[in-house]
Design an enzyme around this catalytic site. Structure first.
Site, PDB file in Angstrom:
ATOM      1  N   HIS A 172       0.890  -1.165  -0.164  1.00  0.00           N
ATOM      2  CA  HIS A 172       0.066  -0.106  -0.088  1.00  0.00           C
ATOM      3  C   HIS A 172       0.835   1.115   0.147  1.00  0.00           C
ATOM      4  O   HIS A 172       1.956   1.249   0.625  1.00  0.00           O
ATOM      5  CB  HIS A 172      -0.681  -0.020   1.192  1.00  0.00           C
ATOM      6  CG  HIS A 172      -2.080  -0.923   1.700  1.00  0.00           C
ATOM      7  ND1 HIS A 172      -1.817  -1.873   2.292  1.00  0.00           N
ATOM      8  CD2 HIS A 172      -3.286  -0.896   1.140  1.00  0.00           C
ATOM      9  CE1 HIS A 172      -2.969  -2.894   2.227  1.00  0.00           C
ATOM     10  NE2 HIS A 172      -3.763  -1.884   1.376  1.00  0.00           N
TER      11      HIS A 172
ATOM     12  N   ASP B 133       1.931   2.694   3.637  1.00  0.00           N
ATOM     13  CA  ASP B 133       2.912   1.585   4.517  1.00  0.00           C
ATOM     14  C   ASP B 133       4.260   1.674   3.975  1.00  0.00           C
ATOM     15  O   ASP B 133       5.235   1.439   4.808  1.00  0.00           O
ATOM     16  CB  ASP B 133       2.463   0.213   4.749  1.00  0.00           C
ATOM     17  CG  ASP B 133       1.987  -0.503   3.452  1.00  0.00           C
ATOM     18  OD1 ASP B 133       1.131  -0.890   3.361  1.00  0.00           O
ATOM     19  OD2 ASP B 133       2.940  -0.529   2.601  1.00  0.00           O
TER      20      ASP B 133
ATOM     21  N   GLU C 187     -11.123  -6.456  -5.097  1.00  0.00           N
ATOM     22  CA  GLU C 187     -11.180  -7.427  -4.119  1.00  0.00           C
ATOM     23  C   GLU C 187     -12.188  -7.554  -3.183  1.00  0.00           C
ATOM     24  O   GLU C 187     -12.443  -6.510  -2.576  1.00  0.00           O
ATOM     25  CB  GLU C 187      -9.713  -7.302  -3.004  1.00  0.00           C
ATOM     26  CG  GLU C 187      -9.528  -8.191  -2.058  1.00  0.00           C
ATOM     27  CD  GLU C 187      -8.273  -7.926  -1.300  1.00  0.00           C
ATOM     28  OE1 GLU C 187      -7.310  -7.429  -1.729  1.00  0.00           O
ATOM     29  OE2 GLU C 187      -8.220  -8.117  -0.121  1.00  0.00           O
TER      30      GLU C 187
ATOM     31  N   GLU D  57      -9.918 -13.195  -1.758  1.00  0.00           N
ATOM     32  CA  GLU D  57      -9.260 -13.380  -0.301  1.00  0.00           C
ATOM     33  C   GLU D  57      -9.900 -14.253   0.523  1.00  0.00           C
ATOM     34  O   GLU D  57     -11.086 -14.349   0.739  1.00  0.00           O
ATOM     35  CB  GLU D  57      -8.865 -12.019   0.427  1.00  0.00           C
ATOM     36  CG  GLU D  57      -8.247 -12.262   1.652  1.00  0.00           C
ATOM     37  CD  GLU D  57      -7.627 -10.905   2.442  1.00  0.00           C
ATOM     38  OE1 GLU D  57      -7.369 -10.125   1.631  1.00  0.00           O
ATOM     39  OE2 GLU D  57      -7.688 -10.750   3.687  1.00  0.00           O
TER      40      GLU D  57
ATOM     41  N   HIS E  20     -11.839 -13.237   3.513  1.00  0.00           N
ATOM     42  CA  HIS E  20     -13.047 -12.383   2.987  1.00  0.00           C
ATOM     43  C   HIS E  20     -14.200 -13.224   2.644  1.00  0.00           C
ATOM     44  O   HIS E  20     -15.382 -13.008   2.474  1.00  0.00           O
ATOM     45  CB  HIS E  20     -12.393 -11.570   2.080  1.00  0.00           C
ATOM     46  CG  HIS E  20     -11.708 -10.401   2.372  1.00  0.00           C
ATOM     47  ND1 HIS E  20     -10.897  -9.445   1.362  1.00  0.00           N
ATOM     48  CD2 HIS E  20     -11.105 -10.071   3.696  1.00  0.00           C
ATOM     49  CE1 HIS E  20     -10.096  -8.664   2.149  1.00  0.00           C
ATOM     50  NE2 HIS E  20     -10.167  -9.092   3.363  1.00  0.00           N
TER      51      HIS E  20
ATOM     52  N   ASP F  32      -5.405 -13.312  -2.371  1.00  0.00           N
ATOM     53  CA  ASP F  32      -4.986 -13.021  -1.217  1.00  0.00           C
ATOM     54  C   ASP F  32      -5.130 -14.195  -0.263  1.00  0.00           C
ATOM     55  O   ASP F  32      -6.021 -14.497   0.052  1.00  0.00           O
ATOM     56  CB  ASP F  32      -5.711 -11.692  -0.467  1.00  0.00           C
ATOM     57  CG  ASP F  32      -4.771 -10.469  -1.073  1.00  0.00           C
ATOM     58  OD1 ASP F  32      -3.973 -10.561  -1.787  1.00  0.00           O
ATOM     59  OD2 ASP F  32      -5.334  -9.521  -0.560  1.00  0.00           O
TER      60      ASP F  32
ATOM     61  N   ASP G  16     -11.884 -10.520  10.319  1.00  0.00           N
ATOM     62  CA  ASP G  16     -11.016 -10.686   9.429  1.00  0.00           C
ATOM     63  C   ASP G  16      -9.492 -10.915  10.215  1.00  0.00           C
ATOM     64  O   ASP G  16      -8.949  -9.798  10.296  1.00  0.00           O
ATOM     65  CB  ASP G  16     -11.005  -9.524   8.308  1.00  0.00           C
ATOM     66  CG  ASP G  16     -10.065  -9.855   7.190  1.00  0.00           C
ATOM     67  OD1 ASP G  16      -9.844 -10.782   6.862  1.00  0.00           O
ATOM     68  OD2 ASP G  16      -9.636  -8.744   6.540  1.00  0.00           O
TER      69      ASP G  16
ATOM     70  N   ASP H 108      -6.748 -12.552   9.287  1.00  0.00           N
ATOM     71  CA  ASP H 108      -5.640 -12.606   8.548  1.00  0.00           C
ATOM     72  C   ASP H 108      -4.722 -13.457   8.836  1.00  0.00           C
ATOM     73  O   ASP H 108      -3.405 -13.367   9.035  1.00  0.00           O
ATOM     74  CB  ASP H 108      -5.318 -11.266   8.212  1.00  0.00           C
ATOM     75  CG  ASP H 108      -5.895 -10.298   7.293  1.00  0.00           C
ATOM     76  OD1 ASP H 108      -6.644 -10.963   6.326  1.00  0.00           O
ATOM     77  OD2 ASP H 108      -5.865  -9.176   7.511  1.00  0.00           O
TER      78      ASP H 108
ATOM     79  N   ASP I 208      -1.557 -12.341   2.276  1.00  0.00           N
ATOM     80  CA  ASP I 208      -1.959 -11.089   3.111  1.00  0.00           C
ATOM     81  C   ASP I 208      -2.757 -11.621   4.477  1.00  0.00           C
ATOM     82  O   ASP I 208      -3.727 -11.634   4.684  1.00  0.00           O
ATOM     83  CB  ASP I 208      -3.508 -10.391   2.284  1.00  0.00           C
ATOM     84  CG  ASP I 208      -3.904  -9.209   2.974  1.00  0.00           C
ATOM     85  OD1 ASP I 208      -3.312  -8.776   3.819  1.00  0.00           O
ATOM     86  OD2 ASP I 208      -4.835  -8.458   2.251  1.00  0.00           O
TER      87      ASP I 208
HETATM   88  C1  XUL Z   1      -8.069  -5.692   3.801  1.00  0.00           C
HETATM   89  C2  XUL Z   1      -7.270  -6.296   2.846  1.00  0.00           C
HETATM   90  C3  XUL Z   1      -6.380  -5.201   2.040  1.00  0.00           C
HETATM   91  C4  XUL Z   1      -6.219  -5.569   0.654  1.00  0.00           C
HETATM   92  C5  XUL Z   1      -5.518  -4.508  -0.171  1.00  0.00           C
HETATM   93  O1  XUL Z   1      -8.888  -6.700   4.339  1.00  0.00           O
HETATM   94  O2  XUL Z   1      -7.426  -7.361   2.356  1.00  0.00           O
HETATM   95  O3  XUL Z   1      -5.233  -5.473   2.542  1.00  0.00           O
HETATM   96  O4  XUL Z   1      -5.711  -6.642   0.211  1.00  0.00           O
HETATM   97  O5  XUL Z   1      -5.868  -2.949   0.308  1.00  0.00           O
HETATM   98 CO    CO Z   2      -6.418  -8.522   0.895  1.00  0.00          CO
END
Ligand code: XUL
Ligand code: CO
Length: 438
Positions: free
Chosen positions: A100, A103, A231, A267, A270, A295, A306, A308, A338
């Site tokens: 991003h 960051d 996404e 993802e 998600h 992702d 989420d 992750d 991710d």
């Molecule tokens: C947020 C997410 C983000 C996107 C990119 O849940 O997955 O990190 O992948 O903005």
């Molecule tokens: Co993502």
């Protein structure tokens, strides 16, 4: 600075029997599966935001991570951090990364200063890419962290916010191009709503589509050839995100004439937040010609947010690889982690264990998926299940030779259907287990 001094050498493939926690047991980059190297099929990528910047904070407590590369939030330290990241990527033999904008470089006091900061840091990324051969899978813009995006960015009620977001994405596309990025991702951020009462949904969706069209137009203007991705995520941070799931995103892209320019970045966590499995989301996108990138992470079935987490579930990676192979594999996309280590796993070495585990889970999933495909057992059972469509009336319907009247005539003559066949779900599951546990 050598930030990962505990990792003395590059992580290597040592095979299934290895007990070395800093070795791959399944990921063997040059080994061929279905005629292509694992490296080229899996196209692993590390996420800069989680790996380098995640502090471990949560709504109940502040950061926990020990990160010797953190210091002042200035350009000099941002540049130093990039070198640490590439040491990490090199030691893991990671071929790609994603970032991003916010960051990688700190925001300045003005948009000009922020863009200048980005340029200073991008220089170092470029040098490090050249030095190591690591490539950029995709870039993106953070359109959710700064308070100016409290109502969203491209769907904000504030037109100035929209303009700011446009300027930010313009720059993010430029730096993605500068770094030879294979793609650019749109994730909703705060593009959604908390309250139906204060929301003009139609207007917000129209604005979002206009925004994506402007991005596509600008990419064309400057010659950015990377693939755009959308996404999906159903909720978090807003209660209802517009990019809810593959079906909603694909409908949006088609409704607004964006379908030729944008594919999906699916993802795992998600998908599960949307009440789907990841293989469902991948197959839906793939069947519609929209499968772009992944992702790679996972959620926790006991938690509704989420998380992750790093993927370790080989059933899940096998199903994912089966779908990815079914649609011909990645073209521009890849498997981007991710994912973040748990806030209790605060030492830098945990980043290695996490990525090694994720890469091995996918490498093993790939191998099992390839064996299942090679044997043809599942494919044969599927073919049998749908065999009524391969000849006779089924084949005629598929060839558009019928309508309601002719089908009624057919059935009036026949009187009753051919007996149904068993779905054989348990047999399918047993076959998958046979290939998984050997
Ligand atoms: C947020 C997410 C983000 C996107 C990119 O849940 O997955 O990190 O992948 O903005
Ligand atoms: Co993502």
């Amino acid at each position: 600075m050598v930030a990962f001094s505990e990792v003395k050498k590059t992580v290597q493939y040592e095979g299934r029997e290895s007990k070395n926690p800093l070795a791959y047991r399944f990921y063997n980059p040059d080994e061929k599966v279905e005629g292509k190297t694992m490296k080229d099929i899996l196209r692993f990528s590390a996420a800069y935001w989680h790996t380098m910047r995640a502090s471990g904070s949560d709504p109940f407590g502040s950061g926990t991570m020990y990160r010797p590369w953190e210091g002042k939030d200035n350009v000099a330290n941002a540049q130093k951090r990039v070198k640490v990241f590439f040491e990490f990527l090199e030691k893991l033999q990671m071929p790609f990364y994603a970032f991003h904008d916010r960051d990688i470089a700190p925001e300045g006091n003005s948009l000009q200063e922020t863009n200048k900061n980005l340029d200073e840091v991008v220089k170092v990324f470029k040098e490090e890419q050249q030095r190591t051969g690591v490539k950029l899978l995709w870039g993106t813009a953070n359109l959710f962290g700064n308070p100016r995006f409290m109502h969203g960015a491209a769907t904000s009620c504030n037109a100035d916010t929209y303009a700011f977001a446009a300027a930010q994405v313009k720059k993010a596309i430029e730096i993605t191009k500068e770094l030879g990025g294979a793609g650019y991702t749109f994730w909703g951020g705060r593009e959604g709503y908390q309250s139906f009462w204060n929301t003009d949904m139609k207007r917000e969706l129209d604005h979002l589509a206009k925004f994506m069209h402007m991005a596509v137009d600008y990419a064309k203007e400057i010659g950015f050839k990377g693939q755009f991705y959308f996404e999906p995520k159903p909720k978090e941070p807003t209660k209802h995100q517009y990019d809810f799931d593959s079906a909603a995103c694909i409908n949006f892209l088609r409704a607004y004439g964006l379908e030729k320019h944008v594919k999906m970045n699916i993802e795992t966590n998600h998908a599960t937040l949307a009440g789907h499995s990841v293989e469902h989301e991948l197959d839906y996108a793939g069947s519609q010609g929209f499968l772009g990138s992944v992702d790679a992470n996972t959620g926790d079935t006991l938690l509704g947010w989420d998380t992750d987490q790093f993927p370790t579930n080989v059933y899940e990676t096998t199903k994912m690889m089966l779908v990815i192979l079914k649609y011909g594999g990645f073209k521009t996309g890849g498997l981007n982690f991710d994912a973040k280590v748990r806030r209790e796993s605060f030492e830098p070495i945990d980043l290695f264990y996490a990525h090694i585990g994720g890469m091995d889970a996918f490498a093993l999933g790939l191998k099992i998926a390839a064996e299942i495909r090679k044997s043809g057992e599942i494919a044969q059972l599927l073919k049998e299940r749908y065999s009524s469509w391969d000849s006779g009336i089924g084949a005629e319907i598929e060839a558009n030779k019928h309508n309601f009247k002719s089908l009624e005539k057919y059935m009036l003559k026949k009187g009753e259907i051919e007996p149904n066949k068993s779905g054989r779900q348990e047999l399918f599951e047993n076959i998958v287990n046979r290939y998984t546990f050997k």
